[in-house]
Design a protein around this motif. Structure first.
Motif, PDB file in Angstrom:
ATOM      1  N   GLU A 185      55.129  39.515  42.212  1.00  0.00           N
ATOM      2  CA  GLU A 185      54.252  38.495  42.793  1.00  0.00           C
ATOM      3  C   GLU A 185      52.930  39.095  43.256  1.00  0.00           C
ATOM      4  OE1 GLU A 185      56.194  36.341  45.838  1.00  0.00           O
ATOM      5  OE2 GLU A 185      57.799  35.569  44.565  1.00  0.00           O
ATOM      6  N   LYS A 186      52.998  40.261  43.881  1.00  0.00           N
ATOM      7  CA  LYS A 186      51.784  40.926  44.347  1.00  0.00           C
ATOM      8  C   LYS A 186      51.524  42.140  43.461  1.00  0.00           C
ATOM      9  CE  LYS A 186      52.229  39.455  49.168  1.00  0.00           C
ATOM     10  NZ  LYS A 186      52.302  39.894  50.589  1.00  0.00           N
ATOM     11  N   ILE A 187      50.731  41.917  42.430  1.00  0.00           N
ATOM     12  CA  ILE A 187      50.444  42.979  41.470  1.00  0.00           C
ATOM     13  C   ILE A 187      49.547  44.035  42.106  1.00  0.00           C
ATOM     14  CG2 ILE A 187      49.338  43.499  39.255  1.00  0.00           C
ATOM     15  CD1 ILE A 187      50.075  40.673  38.370  1.00  0.00           C
ATOM     16  N   ARG A 188      49.932  45.280  41.899  1.00  0.00           N
ATOM     17  CA  ARG A 188      49.123  46.401  42.389  1.00  0.00           C
ATOM     18  C   ARG A 188      48.911  47.392  41.255  1.00  0.00           C
ATOM     19  NH1 ARG A 188      51.400  49.676  45.570  1.00  0.00           N
ATOM     20  NH2 ARG A 188      53.557  48.937  45.356  1.00  0.00           N
ATOM     21  N   ILE A 189      47.692  47.889  41.153  1.00  0.00           N
ATOM     22  CA  ILE A 189      47.369  48.929  40.174  1.00  0.00           C
ATOM     23  C   ILE A 189      46.565  50.005  40.901  1.00  0.00           C
ATOM     24  CG2 ILE A 189      46.488  49.432  37.866  1.00  0.00           C
ATOM     25  CD1 ILE A 189      46.310  46.439  37.362  1.00  0.00           C
ATOM     26  N   GLN A 190      46.986  51.242  40.736  1.00  0.00           N
ATOM     27  CA  GLN A 190      46.297  52.362  41.387  1.00  0.00           C
ATOM     28  C   GLN A 190      45.832  53.349  40.325  1.00  0.00           C
ATOM     29  OE1 GLN A 190      49.780  53.196  43.860  1.00  0.00           O
ATOM     30  NE2 GLN A 190      48.487  52.939  45.677  1.00  0.00           N
ATOM     31  N   CYS A 191      44.637  53.890  40.533  1.00  0.00           N
ATOM     32  CA  CYS A 191      44.063  54.838  39.576  1.00  0.00           C
ATOM     33  C   CYS A 191      43.736  56.151  40.281  1.00  0.00           C
ATOM     34  CB  CYS A 191      42.802  54.273  38.934  1.00  0.00           C
ATOM     35  SG  CYS A 191      42.035  55.400  37.754  1.00  0.00           S
ATOM     36  N   GLY A 192      43.968  57.245  39.565  1.00  0.00           N
ATOM     37  CA  GLY A 192      43.718  58.565  40.137  1.00  0.00           C
ATOM     38  C   GLY A 192      42.255  58.884  40.352  1.00  0.00           C
ATOM     39  N   CYS A 193      41.344  58.170  39.691  1.00  0.00           N
ATOM     40  CA  CYS A 193      39.909  58.450  39.897  1.00  0.00           C
ATOM     41  C   CYS A 193      39.416  57.953  41.251  1.00  0.00           C
ATOM     42  CB  CYS A 193      39.071  57.837  38.776  1.00  0.00           C
ATOM     43  SG  CYS A 193      38.797  56.053  38.917  1.00  0.00           S
ATOM     44  N   ARG A 194      40.122  56.995  41.837  1.00  0.00           N
ATOM     45  CA  ARG A 194      39.863  56.471  43.183  1.00  0.00           C
ATOM     46  C   ARG A 194      38.464  55.850  43.345  1.00  0.00           C
ATOM     47  NH1 ARG A 194      42.363  59.963  47.922  1.00  0.00           N
ATOM     48  NH2 ARG A 194      42.776  57.832  48.612  1.00  0.00           N
ATOM     49  N   LYS A 195      37.971  55.331  42.248  1.00  0.00           N
ATOM     50  CA  LYS A 195      36.664  54.661  42.320  1.00  0.00           C
ATOM     51  C   LYS A 195      36.738  53.400  43.175  1.00  0.00           C
ATOM     52  CE  LYS A 195      33.087  52.571  39.374  1.00  0.00           C
ATOM     53  NZ  LYS A 195      31.991  53.530  39.583  1.00  0.00           N
ATOM     54  N   TYR A 196      37.835  52.650  43.039  1.00  0.00           N
ATOM     55  CA  TYR A 196      37.954  51.421  43.821  1.00  0.00           C
ATOM     56  C   TYR A 196      37.982  51.735  45.313  1.00  0.00           C
ATOM     57  CZ  TYR A 196      39.724  47.113  45.813  1.00  0.00           C
ATOM     58  OH  TYR A 196      39.874  45.988  46.583  1.00  0.00           O
ATOM     59  N   GLU A 197      38.731  52.753  45.713  1.00  0.00           N
ATOM     60  CA  GLU A 197      38.804  53.120  47.136  1.00  0.00           C
ATOM     61  C   GLU A 197      37.458  53.609  47.652  1.00  0.00           C
ATOM     62  OE1 GLU A 197      42.883  53.308  45.450  1.00  0.00           O
ATOM     63  OE2 GLU A 197      40.899  54.006  44.827  1.00  0.00           O
ATOM     64  N   SER A 198      36.653  54.233  46.797  1.00  0.00           N
ATOM     65  CA  SER A 198      35.368  54.802  47.218  1.00  0.00           C
ATOM     66  C   SER A 198      34.242  53.791  47.218  1.00  0.00           C
ATOM     67  CB  SER A 198      34.989  55.971  46.308  1.00  0.00           C
ATOM     68  OG  SER A 198      35.981  56.973  46.306  1.00  0.00           O
ATOM     69  N   GLU A 199      34.244  52.889  46.206  1.00  0.00           N
ATOM     70  CA  GLU A 199      33.099  51.992  46.021  1.00  0.00           C
ATOM     71  C   GLU A 199      33.449  50.514  46.139  1.00  0.00           C
ATOM     72  OE1 GLU A 199      30.957  52.959  42.467  1.00  0.00           O
ATOM     73  OE2 GLU A 199      31.372  55.107  42.670  1.00  0.00           O
ATOM     74  N   GLY A 200      34.745  50.171  46.034  1.00  0.00           N
ATOM     75  CA  GLY A 200      35.136  48.771  46.111  1.00  0.00           C
ATOM     76  C   GLY A 200      35.001  48.026  44.809  1.00  0.00           C
ATOM     77  N   ILE A 201      34.694  48.732  43.714  1.00  0.00           N
ATOM     78  CA  ILE A 201      34.569  48.125  42.385  1.00  0.00           C
ATOM     79  C   ILE A 201      35.701  48.645  41.508  1.00  0.00           C
ATOM     80  CG2 ILE A 201      33.117  47.949  40.329  1.00  0.00           C
ATOM     81  CD1 ILE A 201      31.952  46.456  42.686  1.00  0.00           C
ATOM     82  N   PRO A 202      36.497  47.776  40.860  1.00  0.00           N
ATOM     83  CA  PRO A 202      37.572  48.245  39.976  1.00  0.00           C
ATOM     84  C   PRO A 202      37.000  49.101  38.843  1.00  0.00           C
ATOM     85  CG  PRO A 202      37.808  45.900  40.423  1.00  0.00           C
ATOM     86  CD  PRO A 202      36.466  46.295  40.950  1.00  0.00           C
ATOM     87  N   CYS A 203      37.646  50.225  38.563  1.00  0.00           N
ATOM     88  CA  CYS A 203      37.149  51.133  37.527  1.00  0.00           C
ATOM     89  C   CYS A 203      37.598  50.660  36.143  1.00  0.00           C
ATOM     90  CB  CYS A 203      37.643  52.549  37.789  1.00  0.00           C
ATOM     91  SG  CYS A 203      39.442  52.711  37.723  1.00  0.00           S
ATOM     92  N   CYS A 204      37.051  51.294  35.104  1.00  0.00           N
ATOM     93  CA  CYS A 204      37.388  50.920  33.731  1.00  0.00           C
ATOM     94  C   CYS A 204      38.855  51.208  33.417  1.00  0.00           C
ATOM     95  CB  CYS A 204      36.483  51.658  32.751  1.00  0.00           C
ATOM     96  SG  CYS A 204      36.510  53.449  32.901  1.00  0.00           S
ATOM     97  N   HIS A 205      39.440  52.211  34.094  1.00  0.00           N
ATOM     98  CA  HIS A 205      40.855  52.527  33.860  1.00  0.00           C
ATOM     99  C   HIS A 205      41.753  51.381  34.336  1.00  0.00           C
ATOM    100  CE1 HIS A 205      38.628  56.312  35.056  1.00  0.00           C
ATOM    101  NE2 HIS A 205      38.773  56.442  33.754  1.00  0.00           N
ATOM    102  N   LEU A 206      41.387  50.780  35.457  1.00  0.00           N
ATOM    103  CA  LEU A 206      42.157  49.640  35.965  1.00  0.00           C
ATOM    104  C   LEU A 206      42.052  48.453  35.011  1.00  0.00           C
ATOM    105  CD1 LEU A 206      41.206  49.828  39.764  1.00  0.00           C
ATOM    106  CD2 LEU A 206      43.360  50.518  38.714  1.00  0.00           C
TER     107      LEU A 206
END
Length: 496
Positions: A427-448
């Motif tokens: 129900e609550k989809i989560r995707i995490q990426c090792g580049c951590r662009k989303y955590e740093s900038e708030g924009i989903p990265c191309c890997h996501l």
């Protein structure tokens, strides 16, 4: 006979020639700056038109220098006299009276000042209700810096700025300080926090002033502190004085190396340093690498900002309205006018976001269309770039682990670069990426986005939409802040 003059004596030594009609405008009795002329000059001065240019404009309006009715020196004198009339008892009292009048019109206006041993104005901080609302919505990243001395008293001007959902500059508050010591900066930061309902920023960007850094560590011990990358790079050029060393050091500033790779790069730097000064400076910078190296800061939210460029741009705004030696009562309204200019730009950005639709370009139409409806234009352009970039990615392997699917990705033509993404369904989809662009900038990265494509998702998961970049960022954030029971007046709720 009546109305007849009779010459009884003529004294040639106390006389002069009569002026011609063309010379009469130069007589003092004929040179008068009317109130309408003065009002026009004052208005044009507020619009950044210099007095000499205003005079030339008036000459053009009247059809020549002889028709304007006064000389340029008369206009300068009249403007100077009008400035002196504005002063009540002194410059400081006039400035404080102006701020008091703003407080009477704005229920959430905040102003605080201190006095020195001689009972003179020491430090002064102020912000209005719009700045409060902006800080509630976008105060997660705070940039502040002391700028040039903008007034006749040589008081440093400090601007608190940030970035809004349109990625434009917003101002959270202003201050004039008596000096740049630790005690003064601590007073300023504590005052700033009191004015902002004790809402602390997640991250802070400064230029590296030592007294400022100590005050930040004392008042905001839990906030991430980053030094301006541009200032760090410039200091490297001044201290290393070696092109190859500088290039390698700048790579450590900007490139998101893994920590072990960063350590290897740094060892190479140490080995290439030849002079004692270079070695000493490198050791000093390594001791605080957690505040400037991208490798150490990756994953900490700074909204894509790594320099104090926004403060520098605000300096340009303010500099347009301030002149050297300006009085205090002129300085504060000038800064307010610069803020109005900024806010007008923000209002225009809001209008464009509300009444225009960007063009869709990618093959992931549903994801792109959702992004165009959620994000502001400038943020959507960044998101679209990431969607486009995912076409060059390849997944080398998919494993079932960590309660989900693990994608190992590489880029076409660069098989040595690997990224790992973990997908959790339900129900609550989560995707995490090792580049951590989303955590740093708030924009989903191309890997996501690549994982979303592989999982056939038609919407961006809510966990990957940072609210502060959306069109409704300020409204939603202020509503949440108010619902937490914060001390906010009815007027602020209505404005939110």
């Amino acid at each position: 006979k009546r109305d007849v003059y009779v010459v009884t004596n003529f004294e040639p030594h106390h006389n002069h020639q009569l002026v011609t009609p063309l010379e009469s405008p130069y007589l003092r009795c004929n040179r008068v700056v009317r109130n309408s002329d003065l009002a026009q000059a004052v208005a044009m001065r507020r619009a950044l038109v210099r007095t000499c240019q205003t005079y030339e404009y008036m000459v053009d309006q009247c059809g020549g220098y002889l028709n304007v009715g006064f000389q340029i020196k008369d206009l300068y004198n009249k403007l100077d006299a009008s400035r002196r009339e504005i002063l009540l008892d002194d410059d400081t009292e006039a400035a404080l009276s102006y701020l008091k009048a703003k407080g009477a019109m704005d229920p959430e206006f905040f102003c605080k000042f201190s006095v020195d041993e001689e009972n003179r104005l020491g430090n002064l901080f102020w912000r209005d209700s719009t700045s409060l609302l902006d800080y509630i919505a976008y105060g997660d990243v705070l940039i502040f810096d002391s700028t040039y001395k903008t007034n006749v008293y040589d008081k440093p001007l400090v601007l608190f700025v940030g970035s809004n959902n349109y990625r434009s500059t917003v101002m959270f508050g202003c201050a004039l300080l008596q000096d740049e010591t630790f005690e003064t900066y601590k007073w300023l930061l504590e005052t700033f926090m009191a004015s902002m309902k004790d809402k602390k920023p997640i991250s802070i960007l400064t230029d590296g002033d030592e007294a400022m850094r100590k005050a930040i560590d004392d008042v905001f011990p839990m906030s991430n502190h980053r030094l301006c990358s541009w200032h760090v790079s410039r200091n490297a050029q001044n201290n290393l004085k070696d092109d190859e060393l500088v290039r390698n050091f700048q790579a450590c500033i900007w490139e998101p190396f893994a920590l072990d790779e960063f350590e290897k790069k740094w060892e190479v730097l140490r080995e290439r340093a030849r002079t004692p000064k270079q070695k000493e400076w490198l050791e000093m910078m390594y001791a605080k690498s957690d505040s400037w190296a991208e490798s150490c800061l990756r994953g900490k939210f700074f909204g894509g900002m790594c320099t104090t460029r926004r403060v520098e741009s605000m300096n340009k705004y303010v500099k347009d309205y301030l002149r050297k030696g300006v009085k205090l009562f002129e300085c504060i309204p000038a800064i307010d006018r610069a803020m109005l200019r900024l806010r007008n730009t923000t209002a225009k950005d809001g209008f464009n976001a509300k009444y225009s639709t960007p063009v869709l370009k990618t093959a992931l139409t549903k994801l792109e269309q959702q992004a165009s409806l959620i994000y502001t234009h400038r943020c959507f352009v960044l998101v679209r770039h990431e969607i486009e970039s995912c076409s060059a990615l390849i997944h080398d392997n998919v494993m079932h682990n960590f309660g989900g699917r693990v994608y190992v990705l590489s880029k076409y033509g660069e098989p040595h670069n690997k990224w790992t993404c973990v997908y959790h369904g339900g129900e609550k989809i989560r995707i995490q990426c090792g580049c951590r662009k989303y955590e740093s900038e708030g924009i989903p990265c191309c890997h996501l986005f690549y994982v979303m494509k592989c999982e056939h998702l038609t919407e961006i998961p809510p966990a990957l939409i940072m609210k502060r970049w959306t069109k409704s960022a300020q409204t939603d954030t202020c509503r949440e802040f108010i619902s937490k029971g914060e001390d906010s007046t009815k007027e602020v709720v209505e404005m939110a």
